[in-house]
Design a protein around this motif. Structure first.
Motif, short mmCIF file in Angstrom:
data_model
loop_
_atom_site.label_atom_id
_atom_site.label_comp_id
_atom_site.label_asym_id
_atom_site.label_seq_id
_atom_site.Cartn_x
_atom_site.Cartn_y
_atom_site.Cartn_z
N VAL A 488 0.85 -1.19 0.00
CA VAL A 488 0.00 0.00 0.00
C VAL A 488 0.89 1.24 0.00
O VAL A 488 1.78 1.38 0.84
CB VAL A 488 -0.93 0.01 1.22
CG1 VAL A 488 -1.86 1.22 1.17
CG2 VAL A 488 -1.73 -1.29 1.29
N GLN A 489 0.62 2.17 -0.94
CA GLN A 489 1.36 3.42 -1.03
C GLN A 489 0.39 4.57 -1.31
O GLN A 489 -0.72 4.35 -1.80
CB GLN A 489 2.40 3.36 -2.17
CG GLN A 489 3.47 2.29 -2.01
CD GLN A 489 4.30 2.16 -3.26
OE1 GLN A 489 3.86 1.63 -4.27
NE2 GLN A 489 5.53 2.67 -3.22
N TYR A 490 0.83 5.78 -1.00
CA TYR A 490 0.03 6.96 -1.33
C TYR A 490 0.93 8.08 -1.82
O TYR A 490 2.14 8.11 -1.56
CB TYR A 490 -0.80 7.42 -0.12
CG TYR A 490 -0.01 8.10 0.97
CD1 TYR A 490 0.16 9.49 0.99
CD2 TYR A 490 0.58 7.36 1.99
CE1 TYR A 490 0.88 10.12 1.99
CE2 TYR A 490 1.30 7.97 3.01
CZ TYR A 490 1.45 9.35 3.00
OH TYR A 490 2.17 9.97 3.98
N ALA A 491 0.33 9.00 -2.55
CA ALA A 491 1.02 10.20 -3.02
C ALA A 491 0.09 11.39 -2.80
O ALA A 491 -1.13 11.23 -2.74
CB ALA A 491 1.40 10.08 -4.48
N THR A 492 0.66 12.59 -2.69
CA THR A 492 -0.15 13.78 -2.42
C THR A 492 0.20 14.89 -3.38
O THR A 492 1.31 14.98 -3.91
CB THR A 492 0.04 14.27 -0.97
OG1 THR A 492 1.43 14.61 -0.78
CG2 THR A 492 -0.38 13.21 0.03
N ASP A 493 -0.81 15.74 -3.58
CA ASP A 493 -0.66 17.03 -4.28
C ASP A 493 -0.03 16.90 -5.65
O ASP A 493 0.84 17.69 -6.03
CB ASP A 493 0.12 18.01 -3.40
CG ASP A 493 -0.58 18.29 -2.07
OD1 ASP A 493 -1.79 18.02 -1.99
OD2 ASP A 493 0.09 18.75 -1.14
N TYR A 494 -0.47 15.87 -6.40
CA TYR A 494 -0.13 15.67 -7.81
C TYR A 494 1.34 15.38 -8.05
O TYR A 494 1.83 15.52 -9.16
CB TYR A 494 -0.59 16.88 -8.64
CG TYR A 494 -2.03 17.22 -8.40
CD1 TYR A 494 -3.05 16.36 -8.82
CD2 TYR A 494 -2.40 18.38 -7.72
CE1 TYR A 494 -4.39 16.66 -8.57
CE2 TYR A 494 -3.74 18.68 -7.47
CZ TYR A 494 -4.72 17.81 -7.90
OH TYR A 494 -6.04 18.11 -7.65
N SER A 495 2.03 14.95 -7.03
CA SER A 495 3.40 14.48 -7.19
C SER A 495 3.38 12.95 -7.20
O SER A 495 2.77 12.32 -6.34
CB SER A 495 4.29 14.96 -6.04
OG SER A 495 5.55 14.30 -6.07
N GLU A 496 4.04 12.36 -8.20
CA GLU A 496 4.03 10.90 -8.32
C GLU A 496 5.08 10.24 -7.42
O GLU A 496 5.44 9.09 -7.64
CB GLU A 496 4.29 10.51 -9.78
CG GLU A 496 3.18 10.92 -10.73
CD GLU A 496 1.87 10.18 -10.49
OE1 GLU A 496 1.93 9.03 -10.00
OE2 GLU A 496 0.81 10.74 -10.78
N SER A 497 5.53 10.94 -6.41
CA SER A 497 6.45 10.37 -5.43
C SER A 497 5.62 9.69 -4.33
O SER A 497 4.90 10.36 -3.59
CB SER A 497 7.34 11.46 -4.83
OG SER A 497 8.16 10.93 -3.82
N TYR A 498 5.73 8.37 -4.25
CA TYR A 498 4.87 7.60 -3.35
C TYR A 498 5.54 7.36 -1.99
O TYR A 498 6.75 7.20 -1.90
CB TYR A 498 4.51 6.26 -3.97
CG TYR A 498 3.47 6.37 -5.06
CD1 TYR A 498 2.12 6.33 -4.77
CD2 TYR A 498 3.86 6.52 -6.39
CE1 TYR A 498 1.16 6.44 -5.77
CE2 TYR A 498 2.92 6.62 -7.39
CZ TYR A 498 1.56 6.58 -7.07
OH TYR A 498 0.63 6.69 -8.07
N THR A 499 4.70 7.32 -0.98
CA THR A 499 5.11 6.98 0.38
C THR A 499 4.53 5.62 0.74
O THR A 499 3.32 5.41 0.60
CB THR A 499 4.63 8.03 1.38
OG1 THR A 499 5.20 9.29 1.05
CG2 THR A 499 5.03 7.65 2.80
N ALA A 500 5.36 4.69 1.18
CA ALA A 500 4.90 3.35 1.53
C ALA A 500 4.21 3.38 2.89
O ALA A 500 4.68 4.01 3.84
CB ALA A 500 6.07 2.38 1.55
N MET A 501 3.07 2.67 2.98
CA MET A 501 2.36 2.56 4.24
C MET A 501 2.58 1.19 4.88
O MET A 501 2.57 1.07 6.10
CB MET A 501 0.86 2.79 4.03
CG MET A 501 0.54 4.14 3.41
SD MET A 501 -1.21 4.55 3.46
CE MET A 501 -1.38 5.09 5.16
#
Length: 637
Positions: A488-501
C-alpha cells in the motif's frame, strides 16, 4: 503605513484609533465544512470525519482526477481485474509459448489462425524473406518444425472458411512490395498459393472475399477461382480492414474500413457506398475494425467510434480508451488490432515506435500494418491489451518490454480452451478468456498473473480550496498470506512520489494511520496497490483480493478570526471629538471594502486583520450629544 497599537484598551480600525470600554474579545470565525461521504455511504460512522470508500471499480480505467462521487468507481490505471463488485484481484495469467528458431531478420508474428482445433502462426521476415509457418503443440508447448507453405509475401490477415462443399480452409492473405496473394490449406500440411491480389479477408454469402492493397474486391465460391467485384474509390493503401455487419435494414453486408472512414458494399450494384461514419484522415483509422454484439467498432488512433446503423439514422458515439483522461503517457498509442469475445471487445494498443529508428524516420512495411511508410514520433511506451464490457476499460495484459508493438491477435476455442492469442516481440502468447461472468470467490480454477498494480485517481474530495488532513486508511483483504501480498502506497498534491504505508500479508481489515496519528495534509491524494503472489504455475490459482478501501480524513478551513470591540465614544481621543470618532466609525461600518483592524503592537503587521464589520450596536446620545458606546463585530472573510 501599517497601523499598530501600544496603549491599553485601544484599537485601530480603518486607520482611526478608538478607546475601549473593555478588552477585545476574539473567537475563531472560520466555518468548518460539512462532512462528506464518497462511495459506500454505509461506511459513514463518524460525525466530523469525512469518508471516501472504494469497493467497486467497474467503471474501468481512465480517470486521472476524480470529480465527485460519480468517479469513485473508476481507476486511473490498473492491471488488476475490475469487473467485480467487492473484489479487486490480479489480472489473468498470460502464457508465453515456446520460442521459434525461424532465422528471419525480422521477428513479427504476422497472423495467428485456427484450423481443426489447432493454432497456426506465421512469422514475417523482411520483404526479401519468405514468411515461415508453424503449428502449435499444446501438449508439449512447442511449435514444431516449419511447415512448407512457401508463402511468398508478408502475411497481413487470416480467416477460417468453410466452403459450400463442406471443406474448411485456413487462409492467409499476404502482401508486400514484391507481390500479393493468398495461401490456403484444408489440412494444415499441404498449402496452395494463389496470386489474386489480397490484403484483407472476410466471409459473406457462403463466399470467400478478399480486397487488395489498391482496394479491388473479389469473391470466390470455389477457393482458387476469383471474380472481381467493386473497387473502393480511394487511393492505394487506404484500406485497413474488412468485416461483415448488418446494414440499416438488418441484413448482413460487407464493410471496408479505411484511413478515412467506413464504406459499405452494395452487392446488387457491385460498388462501395460511403457510410455516415466518414472520418478525417488518420494513418491508423480502421485497423482492427469489426462488429461486436449489435454495433460496429471502428478505431482511429486511440479512439474508437461505436457505429449503430439504424433504419432512419446512424448513431455514432465515442467509447475508446482515450475517453475521459485517456491513458498514462507511457501507455498511449494507436489501436492496431481488435477481437470479440463473449464478455468483452478486445483492443491491442501499440504504444511504441519502430525498433531501432529515431524520431522522424519512416517505418518500413514490416513494422507497419499497411504498405508504404509512416513517420514515427519520439514516444516509446508499453503496449497493452485492453477489454471493453460496455461499462469501462480494463487492462488484460501489459507488455513487459517497451518499444515493441502487438503484431496480431486471434480468439478461438482450440485445444478445448477459449483463449485470446497474440504475437509480441517474436513470441506468441495466450490467455484463457472467461466465456461467462465469473465471481472470484466462486471460481477455483482461474489462473492469475504473478503481479498487478492498481492506481486510484487523484482525489480532492470535491473541494480543492479546502485543506484536508488524511487520518486513517482501512483496507479489507481476503486470501492474503506471506506469499500473496498487497503493498500500500500513497502520493499527495499531484506528485508521483509515493510513500509506503505497509505490506498486507493477512486477511481482515488493516488500518494505517497517517503520520503516526497526527495526520498528513493534502490538497489531493491518490493510492497505489501492488499485488503479488508466489511465482510459478503451481501458485497460479492464488491472488490476494481487496474487498474495500476506506480513507478517513478531516476537512479544515484556514483559520479566520472574529473580534468584538466595545468602543467608548464618551470623550475626545487623540485629537478627535466624539462626533469625529462616530463619523469615522460609521465610515468603517459602511465601507464596501475590507478595513484594517488591529489591537497589537506588531511592526510586521502579522496581527493586523482586514475585516468586515458584520454588526454594530450601542448607546448614543441625542441632539448635539455624540457621546455613547458602540459594540462592533469584526470578522475576517
Amino acid at each position: 503605513m501599517v497601523a499598530k497599537v501600544i496603549s491599553e484598551n485601544e484599537i485601530s480600525l480603518n486607520g482611526v484609533y478608538y478607546p475601549l470600554v473593555a478588552p477585545v474579545q476574539s473567537s475563531l470565525a472560520s466555518i468548518y465544512p460539512g462532512k462528506i461521504v464518497i462511495g459506500d455511504t454505509t461506511k459513514d460512522s463518524q460525525t466530523r470525519t469525512s469518508i471516501i470508500a472504494w469497493s467497486n471499480f467497474q467503471g474501468g480505467i481512465g480517470v486521472n482526477r476524480m470529480e465527485g462521487a460519480g468517479d469513485v468507481g473508476r481507476a486511473w490505471w490498473s492491471t488488476c481485474q475490475l469487473r467485480y463488485k467487492n473484489h479487486l484481484v490480479m489480472g489473468g495469467l498470460a502464457t508465453q509459448t515456446a520460442a521459434v528458431s525461424h532465422g528471419l531478420s525480422a521477428n513479427q508474428v504476422g497472423a495467428i489462425g485456427e484450423l481443426s482445433d489447432e493454432v497456426y502462426a506465421v512469422w514475417n521476415g523482411t520483404a526479401s524473406e519468405n514468411p515461415k509457418l508453424y503449428k502449435y503443440n499444446n501438449t508439449s508447448d512447442t511449435w514444431g518444425s516449419e511447415i512448407s507453405a512457401n508463402i511468398p509475401d508478408q502475411v497481413t490477415d487470416t480467416i477460417t472458411w468453410t466452403a459450400t462443399n463442406g471443406t474448411t480452409y485456413l487462409v492467409f492473405a499476404h502482401y508486400d512490395s514484391n507481390g500479393s496473394g493468398y495461401s490456403y490449406s484444408s489440412n494444415g500440411t499441404s498449402w496452395t498459393n494463389d496470386t489474386a491480389d489480397t490484403k484483407f479477408l472476410t466471409v459473406w454469402d457462403d463466399r470467400l472475399w478478399g480486397i487488395s492493397h489498391t482496394g479491388q474486391l473479389w469473391w470466390s465460391y470455389s477457393i482458387g477461382s476469383e471474380t472481381n467485384d467493386a473497387k473502393i474509390p480511394l487511393p492505394s493503401g487506404y484500406v485497413t480492414g474488412m468485416f461483415v455487419a448488418r446494414d440499416a435494414g438488418g441484413e448482413p453486408i460487407i464493410y471496408v474500413s479505411t484511413k478515412k472512414g467506413l464504406f459499405a458494399h452494395d452487392a446488387a450494384n457491385a460498388k462501395f457506398v460511403e457510410t455516415q461514419l466518414f472520418l478525417p484522415f488518420h494513418p491508423d483509422a480502421g485497423k482492427g475494425a469489426m462488429r461486436w454484439r449489435d454495433s460496429v467498432y471502428v478505431p482511429s488512433g486511440l479512439g474508437i467510434y461505436k457505429y449503430i446503423n439504424g433504419a432512419n439514422a446512424a448513431v455514432v458515439t465515442i467509447m475508446g480508451p482515450d475517453r475521459d483522461d485517456g491513458l498514462p503517457s507511457d501507455k498511449r498509442g494507436s489501436i492496431k488490432h481488435m477481437e470479440a469475445t463473449h464478455n468483452e471487445l478486445i483492443a491491442a494498443v501499440d504504444a511504441t515506435t519502430a525498433p531501432n529508428l529515431t524520431s522522424g524516420d519512416a517505418i518500413p512495411y514490416q513494422w507497419s500494418s499497411h504498405q508504404g511508410s509512416e513517420v514515427i514520433d519520439s514516444d516509446t511506451g508499453y503496449s497493452s491489451i485492453l477489454g471493453w464490457d460496455e461499462r469501462g476499460w480494463e487492462t488484460k495484459w501489459l507488455s513487459p518490454t517497451a518499444g515493441r508493438g502487438i503484431d496480431s491477435m486471434s480468439v478461438n476455442n482450440s485445444y478445448d480452451d477459449y483463449r485470446l492469442w497474440w504475437g509480441f516481440n517474436d513470441r506468441v502468447y495466450f490467455m484463457t478468456m472467461p466465456s461467462d461472468i465469473i465471481n472470484p470467490s466462486e471460481v477455483s480454477n482461474f489462473a492469475y498473473s504473478e503481479s498487478g498494480t492498481h492506481e486510484t485517481p487523484w482525489v480532492n474530495a470535491g473541494q480543492s480550496e479546502v485543506d484536508k488532513l488524511a487520518l486513517n486508511l482501512k483496507i479489507e483483504v481476503q486470501d492474503a498470506s506471506s506469499d500473496e501480498t498487497v503493498i500500500v502506497q500513497y502520493a499527495t498534491d499531484y506528485s508521483e512520489s509515493y510513500t509506503a504505508m505497509g505490506t498486507i500479508t493477512s486477511d481482515g481489515i488493516t488500518k494505517y494511520q497517517f503520520a503516526s496519528g497526527a495526520g498528513t495534509t493534502f490538497r489531493a491524494i491518490k493510492f497505489k496497490l501492488t499485488f503479488a503472489r508466489a511465482s510459478g504455475l503451481t501458485n497460479k490459482l492464488k491472488s490476494p483480493d481487496v474487498v474495500s478501501m476506506t480513507l478517513e480524513f478531516r476537512k479544515k478551513l484556514p483559520a479566520k478570526w472574529g473580534h468584538q470591540a466595545r468602543i467608548n465614544l464618551n470623550k475626545s481621543y487623540k485629537g478627535k471629538s466624539s462626533k469625529d470618532l462616530r463619523s469615522s466609525l460609521v465610515s468603517a461600518i459602511e465601507s464596501t471594502t475590507l478595513v484594517e483592524f488591529t489591537f497589537r503592537d506588531d511592526s510586521g503587521g502579522t496581527r493586523n486583520y482586514y475585516v468586515d464589520v458584520v454588526s454594530a450596536s450601542g448607546v448614543e446620545g441625542t441632539g448635539y450629544d455624540e457621546r455613547g458606546m458602540s459594540t462592533v463585530n469584526l470578522v475576517e472573510p
